[in-house]
Write an enzyme that holds these catalytic residues in place. Structure first.
Site, PDB file in Angstrom:
ATOM      1  NE  ARG A 102      -1.799   2.055   3.493  1.00  0.00           N
ATOM      2  CZ  ARG A 102      -1.472   1.936   4.629  1.00  0.00           C
ATOM      3  NH1 ARG A 102      -2.394   1.047   5.310  1.00  0.00           N
ATOM      4  NH2 ARG A 102      -0.906   2.868   5.259  1.00  0.00           N
ATOM      5  CG  HIS A 129      -6.374   2.592   5.846  1.00  0.00           C
ATOM      6  ND1 HIS A 129      -6.565   1.318   5.443  1.00  0.00           N
ATOM      7  CD2 HIS A 129      -7.733   3.030   6.376  1.00  0.00           C
ATOM      8  CE1 HIS A 129      -7.898   1.118   5.344  1.00  0.00           C
ATOM      9  NE2 HIS A 129      -8.450   2.054   6.219  1.00  0.00           N
ATOM     10  CE1 TYR A 153       0.545   2.909   9.033  1.00  0.00           C
ATOM     11  CE2 TYR A 153      -0.675   4.536  10.092  1.00  0.00           C
ATOM     12  CZ  TYR A 153      -0.701   3.579   8.971  1.00  0.00           C
ATOM     13  OH  TYR A 153      -1.500   3.719   7.805  1.00  0.00           O
TER      14      TYR A 153
END
Ligand SMILES: Cc1ncc(C[n+]2csc(CCOP(=O)(O)OP(=O)(O)O)c2C)c(N)n1
Ligand SMILES: Cc1ncc(C[n+]2csc(CCOP(=O)(O)OP(=O)(O)O)c2C)c(N)n1
Ligand SMILES: [Mg+2]
Ligand SMILES: [Mg+2]
Lengths: 357, 342, 342, 357
Positions: D256, D260, D269
């Site tokens: 990815r 998100h 993160y």
């Protein structure tokens, strides 16, 4: 072709159906004497089971789930745990529970429609019976997580059936065990049937053990009618768990020799032949043969022990039958630590209604 | 047996002289009728095949219609619910069974997030013509989780129908209607009265209307509103009241959602008094909605406070105590008398 | 920063001069306080760790308390619920997070069948001191399933507490109380007002009482009862009504289950009129229970029919239409005026 | 030691990150020309994606889930299906949906807060986006069961993420696929992250593909950034399914590259280095290199096609932006086929309120 991963599912069996060794037993269980107390417990469980069924037939017990044929698996599992471990049963593993201290009268109370059966004296931290299939597997995973976070060398052991291994909670439990490296042993007790649905209809998997691969767990099969294999399987899994090595899925191959419960009639969906055939693999017979061959058992001993079992079960039965019903307020008294006023009002009303009646 | 069949009637009438049947037999009869009538109807669940269901609701169906119409599923309620939604979206009419009320909870997600929403979410492109049957309620001396009255879980969820028959005839007619309805129906069957009595129910494929209350007994002094197994106790209470010269109207709600409040309101407009009876816990049970509607729309008709006779706000106990938990004829009569004295 | 700590106070006060904080910051503050205070408190959920939660409710907690106190779980709500029950039964105090209201449904089974029953089932041998936190309700222009007001799913379930704070101070005090409560608490957080305004909330570890309604505004003409995000609209409606010379009492229910009906009854005894406001669908929403209690116990106090201002009996639409679905100040004022005109 | 079962998880890769073949491509995809239309679609998807993100940043779209980096997997999956098959996406597989006929404006409508996005013209029988993670896997299983019972040669394909492979619904789907031998392809799109939770935290399993073994399914991994591997994996799985051979779990390894969703900030993160490294395996670059080497693509063609894509996307954007909001009654009109009177009353009240406002 590139191979990303390879797996094998091992099958453990030491004592064949004829009571002869098919493989060298592991050192821990090489001395047949170690098996004797467990064998006696298996016999006790079988006595308890048949008396409970009889009790149900006379209307003095509610629906009861027999454990006939599961004695080696159940007693072997219970006998492999330490008191500080936690056990999360489904609803028929009395053999395991007796090993841990649950009293037969408590089992009877539960099936007799009295919640006090769950307030057992066996390890106070053990989970109670779990009717919603396999949900106990996740509770055991939660317990295992608690042990891990608190750095306690304790293991959580949960049982479910072949049917139960289709339940999403079972998958969730094995997924968690892998993700958190939990001290969890998931015992899938494959007795061939989930009420009327055969093992073959539950899944396309060749073994139920291989489901553990989905979580990266230690996964293997054992002959669940072979007490030695059960003990060895549990030894491996609990040692791994206690050492911080994570979880296991063990498939115990056994057979449900009775109806699903006393409310079921298995003749509707399975053949007499299949049951007859399964009796040839009865866990009791093979162990009796084995112990007899080692001069640890004989007919006289069996007879004496059978009498002793009958006596002990009768004591339990009577204790159950003599326990008076809970007072009506019992349905209010264990809901909240701090019951709200409206509930206390309902409680008072229920008591008043009783007095009037 | 004298078999009569009309050639243009696919489903066929099975017997010229229908015999009296129990509620559970009426369920079986409705399933069989509609399976003959519509081959997109598929029955699925745990033990519904060879075994015919733990209550025998699907007895004989697999033998009659084959293993491709009556499917034993793996033991997982999430699976049953999800497969049902998927099949329904593809135009089949699955009739799923949850084995007991206490095992429906894993189905809630697929029912609430999907079954109840497919039509809404896709502006009608897809929808879910499914029925979820479940034996419901207490009083059969069963183990834990086999005795729950959890209809309230579904009554706040838009897009669902919640139906609860209380007689063989209504079980037959409402189940046919539920299967034919193009939207999802939760069909709760009062297991306590599965075999309580028999009634002649013609196997004529006639559905009964959903979304309406059934007035079971006319009366002028007080309205007793109930559903499911408690219909029996409520009718008995009406008898007892009659003995004391009190004329009670008895309404079987039958479809809880959507609620036919008009019928209840009309009755209360006449009687001025209302007792609501159900076995689920009182707080936020579906009885609350009926009482709320009365407080909103029938205030000026009410001559006395509304009464609810319900399960207590605790779990239904294991069977040694369960009958003390459930509404009883005496509790209903007492509530009615309170209302009449007010 | 002026740090003050009492040596005998494990939790410690973090700041001498507390600054004003939002509702979500109050949640974080309560979690941090209780994690310092009680090392059996464990936070778990999806993205609660490094990421601090999708709403930042757990921001900084993993850094402060370590990865063994703040656990990112695998992506499965059944897992979260089941692990939480198991940990709680072993004496830990897990505070689990469901990421959004619409993702709670897979948790229903473990909550209803186990969390709510362990104490009852085992006659007190085991119990479940757990909290399930969930961002709740609509109005933030979020995707599907991120806007649901599904408190009614839990209010008919014995053994649970359902708590819904509506201000930073109540969020702090009630969350502390929820964590300390030995029984399971569903703690629903009105996400629309997470950051709506700030309030000074001392980080003193003082819990607020559960199981009681909070009277936010005294009044004599009409009682407005609500909870969660709608408290704001309701207070504004009260302002508007005051402008017209109408004195409205505003009650924040705060703990839906068990319900403190006495406070509501007392208010209605005074005002004679009641409007209940909530964003969940009307039918069988929790407002029904309050209206039902009024119909049962406050009939003679009521001067007008009860009014409910609620979401419609349909799913909350995607965000282009969602504000038309939710209760508004105007809808509340109109309902109040109807009640006053009756 | 007795072995009850043995398994291998294969890994398919043909086109390496540098655009060179690492293995002989399967016959069906040996001619690079077959890849060209799919490559063009991948470029279109990427254009659509970046314009959608930009639109969100200006407040004209709600939260949007980017598909950056997933193009080969998504387009390859969609390109492997037949119109009569059914697709059950999660929420970011636009590439697959475009191949099936869903319009970009419909994607925008959905993320723009308008249910009409789900009323798409793509196959009318396809499932809509599914926000509750992995629930679509079970719906696809239900569809596959319908196909099987009706003896239709159709396949159901569902997508979920690495996070989604932890969801109980995913396990339930693969369990069903095995139990009923369903024509179901479960595509696990492993992009390394489930919002902030890395793949490593989801499970202890070495591969996500091996989860399929739990159901006895055909289970393997493919390089999801290699279009050829994606197509070959899908070919094997759909052919097996269509031939009545049952279900598959395919793990697509991709990454990815974006946050998100637009509501997320991945810098909280994950490291920039990890993302930089992932870009070296970008599916677009390698395919461009490969096609260019085969003289099927060049800079001029790319430029022209990029312009064309931009134009087409703009048409879609405008169509979306110009679509008026649904009338208030739209929230009542699609709930029941036969709406109850109370609901119609609420509908009338809502309309009246609108008129007054
Ligand atoms: C969630 C749930 N669904 C259904 C049931 C009803 N039920 C009780 S036992 C059983 C079969 C269990 O089979 P298996 O897991 O193989 O265990 P066994 O009884 O053979 O030991 C079923 C379906 C239940 N108890 N819980
Ligand atoms: C049941 C459920 N729980 C939580 C969420 C919130 N959520 C949305 S996407 C996501 C992560 C999904 O990760 P993955 O499955 O790997 O798919 P990806 O987004 O990476 O494509 C989460 C937790 C959700 N949509 N549904
Ligand atoms: Mg079994
Ligand atoms: Mg992912």
């Amino acid at each position: 072709m590139t191979v990303a991963a390879r797996f094998e599912i091992e099958y453990l069996q030491y004592l064949g159906p004829d009571g002869k060794l098919v493989a060298e037993p592991p050192a821990a269980f090489a001395d047949p004497k170690t098996l004797l107390p467990l064998f006696k417990q298996m016999l006790f469980v079988r006595t308890f089971d048949s008396k409970s069924i009889a009790l149900q037939r006379t209307g003095k017990l509610g629906t009861y789930a027999s454990c006939l044929g599961h004695e080696a698996t159940h007693v072997g599992i219970g006998g492999s745990m330490r008191p500080e471990d936690v056990f999360a049963p489904s609803y028929r593993e009395y053999g395991a529970q007796f090993m841990r201290g649950v009293k037969p009268r408590e089992v009877l109370m539960y099936w007799g429609g009295d919640e006090r059966g769950n307030d057992f004296e066996g390890p106070r931290h053990d989970f109670s019976w779990s009717v919603p299939i396999s949900t106990q597997c996740l509770h055991a995973a939660g317990a295992a997580l608690a042990f891990k976070l608190r750095k306690q060398p304790r293991v959580a052991v949960a049982c479910c059936g072949d049917g139960g291994s289709s339940k999403t909670d079972f998958y969730a439990a094995l997924n968690s065990a892998g993700a958190f490296t939990l001290p969890l042993v998931l015992c899938v007790i494959n007795n061939g049937w989930a009420i009327s649905v055969p093992r073959s209809a539950q899944t396309g998997a060749k073994t139920l053990a291989q489901k553990g691969l989905a979580g990266g767990l230690n996964s293997f099969q054992v002959d669940g009618n072979d007490l030695i294999a059960v003990l060895e399987g549990m030894r491996r899994a609990t040692e791994l768990a206690r050492a911080g090595g994570g979880g296991s899925v063990i498939e115990f191959l056994t057979y449900r020799l009775h109806d699903h419960t006393t409310a079921d009639d298995a003749r509707r969906y399975r053949s007499e032949d299949e049951v007859k055939d399964a009796w040839t693999r009865d866990p009791m017979t093979r162990l009796r043969t084995y112990l007899t061959a080692h001069k640890l058992w004989d007919e006289a001993t069996e007879k004496a022990w059978a009498e002793e079992c009958a006596k002990r079960v009768d004591v339990e039965l009577n204790a159950y039958l003599e326990t008076p019903v809970q007072p009506v307020e019992a349905m209010f008294d264990y809901l909240y630590a701090d019951p709200p006023p409206d509930l206390l009002e309902q409680r008072a009303a229920a008591i008043a209604l009783e007095k009037r009646a | 047996m004298n078999v009569m069949t009309k050639s243009n009637d696919k489903a066929g009438a099975q017997a010229a002289t229908p015999t009296a049947i129990t509620l559970i037999e009426a369920i079986t009869q409705a399933l069989a009728y509609e399976m003959r009538n519509d081959d997109s109807v598929i029955v699925l669940g745990e033990d519904v095949g060879v075994n015919g269901g733990v209550f025998r609701a699907t007895a004989g169906l697999q033998q009659k219609f084959g293993a491709e119409r009556v499917l034993d599923t793996p033991l997982d309620e999430t699976t049953i619910a999800g497969l049902t939604v998927g099949m329904a979206a593809m135009g089949m009419k699955p009739v799923a069974e949850a084995q007991f009320d206490g095992f429906m909870y894993p189905m809630v997600d697929h029912i609430v997030c999907h079954a109840a929403r497919f039509r809404y979410r896709t502006r009608g492109r897809l929808h879910c013509p499914m029925v979820l049957r479940v034996p419901w309620g207490g009083g059969i001396r069963a183990p834990e989780h086999h005795s729950e009255a959890n209809e309230a879980i579904f009554t706040n969820v838009p897009g669902l129908r919640v139906v609860l028959p209380s007689s063989p005839a209504r079980a037959y007619g409402l189940l046919l209607a539920a299967i034919r309805d193009p939207d999802p129906v939760i069909f709760m069957e009062p297991k306590r009265i599965y075999r309580q009595y028999k009634e002649v129910v013609a196997d004529d494929g006639e559905a009964l209307p959903l979304d309406v209350c059934y007035v079971l007994r006319d009366g002028s002094d007080i309205t007793l509103v109930t559903w499911g197994a408690q219909v029996k106790e409520t009718l008995e209470a009406a008898d007892k009241l009659a003995f004391d010269g009190i004329s009670a109207e008895v309404i079987d709600v039958a479809t809880l959602k959507p609620l036919d409040f008009a019928t209840i309101a009309e009755s209360v407009a006449k009687t001025g008094r209302c007792v609501i009876v159900h076995e689920a816990p009182r707080t936020a049970g579906f009885g609350a909605e009926i009482a709320a509607r009365l407080a909103e729309e029938s205030m000026y008709d009410l001559l006395a406070p509304v009464e609810r006779v319900t399960g207590y706000d605790t779990h239904i106990p294991l069977f040694r105590l369960e009958m003390k938990y459930l509404p009883s004829v005496d509790k209903i009569v007492a509530a009615a008398k309170r209302a009449l004295a007010a």
